[in-house]
Design a protein around this motif. Structure first.
Motif, PDB file in Angstrom:
ATOM      1  N   ARG A 390      43.484  -5.410 -15.361  1.00 17.35           N
ATOM      2  CA  ARG A 390      44.229  -5.170 -16.530  1.00 17.35           C
ATOM      3  C   ARG A 390      45.387  -6.206 -16.940  1.00 17.35           C
ATOM      4  O   ARG A 390      45.933  -6.021 -17.848  1.00 17.35           O
ATOM      5  N   GLY A 391      45.543  -6.995 -15.913  1.00 18.02           N
ATOM      6  CA  GLY A 391      46.396  -8.246 -16.392  1.00 18.02           C
ATOM      7  C   GLY A 391      46.043  -9.001 -17.640  1.00 18.02           C
ATOM      8  O   GLY A 391      46.633  -9.992 -18.300  1.00 18.02           O
ATOM      9  N   ALA A 392      44.647  -8.916 -17.970  1.00 19.41           N
ATOM     10  CA  ALA A 392      44.128  -9.628 -19.149  1.00 19.41           C
ATOM     11  C   ALA A 392      44.932  -9.386 -20.408  1.00 19.41           C
ATOM     12  O   ALA A 392      44.926 -10.110 -21.371  1.00 19.41           O
ATOM     13  N   ALA A 393      45.623  -8.097 -20.419  1.00 16.68           N
ATOM     14  CA  ALA A 393      46.681  -7.737 -21.758  1.00 16.68           C
ATOM     15  C   ALA A 393      47.606  -8.793 -21.804  1.00 16.68           C
ATOM     16  O   ALA A 393      48.189  -8.904 -22.716  1.00 16.68           O
ATOM     17  N   TRP A 394      48.100  -9.405 -20.667  1.00 12.90           N
ATOM     18  CA  TRP A 394      49.125 -10.505 -20.503  1.00 12.90           C
ATOM     19  C   TRP A 394      48.835 -11.477 -21.462  1.00 12.90           C
ATOM     20  O   TRP A 394      49.660 -12.086 -22.096  1.00 12.90           O
ATOM     21  N   TRP A 395      47.521 -11.822 -21.829  1.00 12.75           N
ATOM     22  CA  TRP A 395      47.221 -12.800 -22.863  1.00 12.75           C
ATOM     23  C   TRP A 395      47.644 -12.514 -24.389  1.00 12.75           C
ATOM     24  O   TRP A 395      48.082 -13.315 -24.921  1.00 12.75           O
ATOM     25  N   PHE A 396      47.602 -11.322 -24.634  1.00 22.91           N
ATOM     26  CA  PHE A 396      48.205 -10.779 -25.778  1.00 22.91           C
ATOM     27  C   PHE A 396      49.579 -10.545 -25.699  1.00 22.91           C
ATOM     28  O   PHE A 396      50.344 -10.949 -26.586  1.00 22.91           O
ATOM     29  N   ALA A 397      50.294 -10.047 -24.721  1.00 26.33           N
ATOM     30  CA  ALA A 397      51.664  -9.489 -24.625  1.00 26.33           C
ATOM     31  C   ALA A 397      52.720 -10.640 -24.711  1.00 26.33           C
ATOM     32  O   ALA A 397      53.542 -10.477 -25.422  1.00 26.33           O
ATOM     33  N   ILE A 398      52.198 -12.002 -24.075  1.00 27.48           N
ATOM     34  CA  ILE A 398      53.258 -13.039 -24.241  1.00 27.48           C
ATOM     35  C   ILE A 398      53.327 -13.671 -25.647  1.00 27.48           C
ATOM     36  O   ILE A 398      54.551 -13.736 -26.145  1.00 27.48           O
ATOM     37  N   PRO A 399      52.302 -13.791 -26.530  1.00 28.99           N
ATOM     38  CA  PRO A 399      52.602 -14.157 -27.781  1.00 28.99           C
ATOM     39  C   PRO A 399      53.201 -13.125 -28.660  1.00 28.99           C
ATOM     40  O   PRO A 399      54.023 -13.467 -29.584  1.00 28.99           O
ATOM     41  N   ALA A 400      52.956 -11.905 -28.350  1.00 33.05           N
ATOM     42  CA  ALA A 400      53.542 -10.789 -28.842  1.00 33.05           C
ATOM     43  C   ALA A 400      55.087 -10.595 -28.849  1.00 33.05           C
ATOM     44  O   ALA A 400      55.794 -10.537 -29.618  1.00 33.05           O
TER      45      ALA A 400
END
Length: 580
Positions: A390-400
């Motif tokens: 579920r850490g893959a969401a971090w790829w989107f979270a940081i730019p956001a």
């Protein structure tokens, strides 16, 4: 013995070429550049420039460390004394001379080529950091080849190239990017010798490449950052000795000749600085700087675990994969390659966590080991499939999160949303979303590639557009520009209340740092003098000016924000009209 990550037979299987998704073209680029060493090196060099150049020329001097390093180098160039290290009249003996020599060489070369005002162009002082950062990316690839297939080594280098922390250090005129280069060179050379011993290969008495790289990089590292490199090397050797119960491989480093060569490179300057300053350099560097870090130095204290928390930001976009790869890396810990990389990583990380003084860049020399370990797990397709995925969401979270925080900050500081950064930020969000959306164990590679592209657009948005536009954060630049526009020859200045190193760098080494009363006295001592008085010192300035009968007028006022102290400032520039 088996290597940690066997080579080409591992790796993500190729999907049918007819399928097209947001990562397929990136995979084809990776296929192309991984087909030969020259292509890989050229590609990584280009990537380094693409990542590190946005903002490189346009971001003003950053307080405080960068401006201090640059000013000390500037004084070397002005005085022609390339042994002593000073900031104005104070000695600056926290670090050895290496980075100052590198910066001075760049500035002197630019001046010889006819570049006007070379000594106050901060980007010239950043060139060694740029070289160090790109060199570190290339050396991560070189080191990775000892553990991974060429494709994996390119990916490990891309993780380093796109990491948040290296992108910061590549743009700062200080030691850490160049230190990273030397550490990777040392550890990569030692890795090749260690793994050859583990495979049972006979020592080649005619082979000098790895020992030469090892001892030369050790010498450069000591001249740049002092004995810190000895910690990385020493703790790695101790850990390997405990696990292997042997250090026989160390003789392949040719220590007798190597130590002599290293001393020949480092001793001349240390002897010269001893003759000039006596014990002052060693007491300040070892006692005043290094040993004092055991306590909370310069208000940078933090509890153990802080680096672990910062890792998820500073190692992005590699951080999500690092989390997913951790179980597989631990299972492989007794394989020679993983054993070496973990010996590089874990003991030094523990030391940094235990030491009270903590700054994010301290652990940067450990990141290449993590990048190689992560790609080794990716090649084997053994990334975690459980909740860690579920850490893959971090790829989107940081730019956001970065886009939101940056936009709020821009509106608060300059009352403008900086629309030019929006297309780059939007692209970063899109590629970050692709990285999250595409992720599964068989397609981790293309998710990582999309995340790397997201990092590239973030770099362009933040460093290339947003940060240079936040002019109130850099009041020294505005003050220096105001002084350059005066109509007298050779203006001199004294500053009260605002004493940042960037002000000295931009306005001149002779700028006096004083209080309000001292600024008034300075103003009354001659013509073409200016007092730079921060609002909180104006009362003291006015009282002293009245006491000495000083008549003055205000040329202009600079409003800004001192982010080193975290407070708004207002600096009035006063000029004397004489005395009564």
């Amino acid at each position: 013995m088996a290597e940690t990550y066997p080579r080409p037979r591992f790796g993500a299987p190729r999907e049918p070429k007819t399928r097209v998704d947001p990562g397929s073209r990136l995979v084809r680029v990776l296929d192309f550049v991984s087909s030969g060493h020259a292509r890989a090196v050229a590609f990584l060099t280009i990537c380094g420039f693409l990542f590190f150049l946005p903002g490189f020329f346009t971001i003003p001097p950053i307080d405080r460390d960068e401006a201090r390093f640059a000013q000390a180098t500037k004084q070397m160039v002005e005085t022609g004394d390339f042994v002593d290290i000073r900031f104005q009249d104070e000695v600056r003996y926290k670090k050895p001379v290496g980075i100052y020599w590198m910066q001075a060489a760049v500035v002197e070369t630019a001046d010889a080529l006819g570049l006007q005002n070379a000594e106050v162009r901060i980007w010239l002082y950043r060139v060694p950091s740029l070289i160090g950062a790109i060199g570190a990316v290339l050396l991560t690839y070189w080191t990775g080849l000892a553990f991974l297939a060429r494709r994996g080594a390119v990916l490990a280098a891309l993780i380093m190239c796109s990491s948040v922390l290296l992108n910061v250090e590549a743009r700062l005129a200080k030691t850490d990017a160049m230190l990273l280069l030397t550490v990777i060179a040392v550890m990569g050379a030692m890795a090749r010798i260690y793994l050859a011993w583990q495979r049972g290969e006979e020592a080649d008495k005619a082979r000098w490449q790895e020992p030469a790289v090892f001892w030369t990089a050790m010498a450069i590292s000591i001249l740049v950052k002092g004995p810190l490199i000895l910690m990385f090397v020493g703790l790695t050797i101790i850990a390997l000795a405990i696990m292997d119960r042997s250090v026989a491989w160390l003789w392949r480093l040719r220590p007798l000749v190597g130590v002599v060569w290293m001393l020949l490179l480092v001793l001349p300057w240390f002897v010269a600085i001893f003759l000039k300053s006596g014990q002052a350099f060693f007491s300040n560097s070892l006692g005043g700087d290094m040993l004092s870090k055991l306590a909370a130095q310069e208000s940078h204290g933090a509890p153990p675990g802080m680096y672990f928390l910062l890792f998820w930001i500073t190692f992005w976009p590699g951080a999500p994969l690092a989390g997913m790869a951790t179980p597989a890396i631990w299972r492989a810990r007794r394989e020679p390659g993983a054993q070496y990389l973990l010996a590089w990583l874990i003991p030094s990380w523990i030391v940094f966590e235990v030491v009270m003084t903590k700054l994010p860049h301290y652990v940067l020399p450990l990141y290449p080991a993590i990048a190689i370990l992560v790609i080794g797990a990716l090649e084997r397709q053994v990334l975690a499939r459980n909740w860690l995925a579920r850490g893959a969401a971090w790829w989107f979270a940081i730019p956001a999160l970065t886009a939101v925080v940056a936009e709020i900050g821009a509106v608060a500081i300059v009352r403008h949303p900086v629309f030019l950064a929006w297309p780059f930020a939007a692209a970063a969000l899109v590629f970050g979303l692709f990285a999250w959306w595409l992720y599964d164990n068989a397609r981790a590679e293309r998710s990582l590639l999309n995340a790397v592209v997201a990092s590239l657009f973030m770099s362009a948005a933040f460093y290339g557009v947003l940060l240079p536009s936040l002019r109130p954060l850099f009041p020294s630049v505005q003050i220096a520009r105001a002084l350059r526009n005066v109509v007298c020859v050779g203006p001199k200045a004294a500053a009260a209340g605002y004493h940042e190193p960037s002000l000295v760098f931009m306005t001149g080494t002779s700028t006096q740092l004083t209080d309000g009363a001292g600024a008034a006295d300075f103003l009354g001592q001659g013509s073409c003098r200016f007092a730079l008085v921060e609002l909180r010192s104006e009362r003291q300035f006015a009282m002293r000016a009245e006491a000495i009968g000083l008549r003055y007028n205000m040329a202009t006022r600079i409003d800004g924000y001192n982010f080193s102290q975290g407070k708004a400032i207002s600096v009035a520039i006063y000029r004397s009209e004489g005395t009564e």
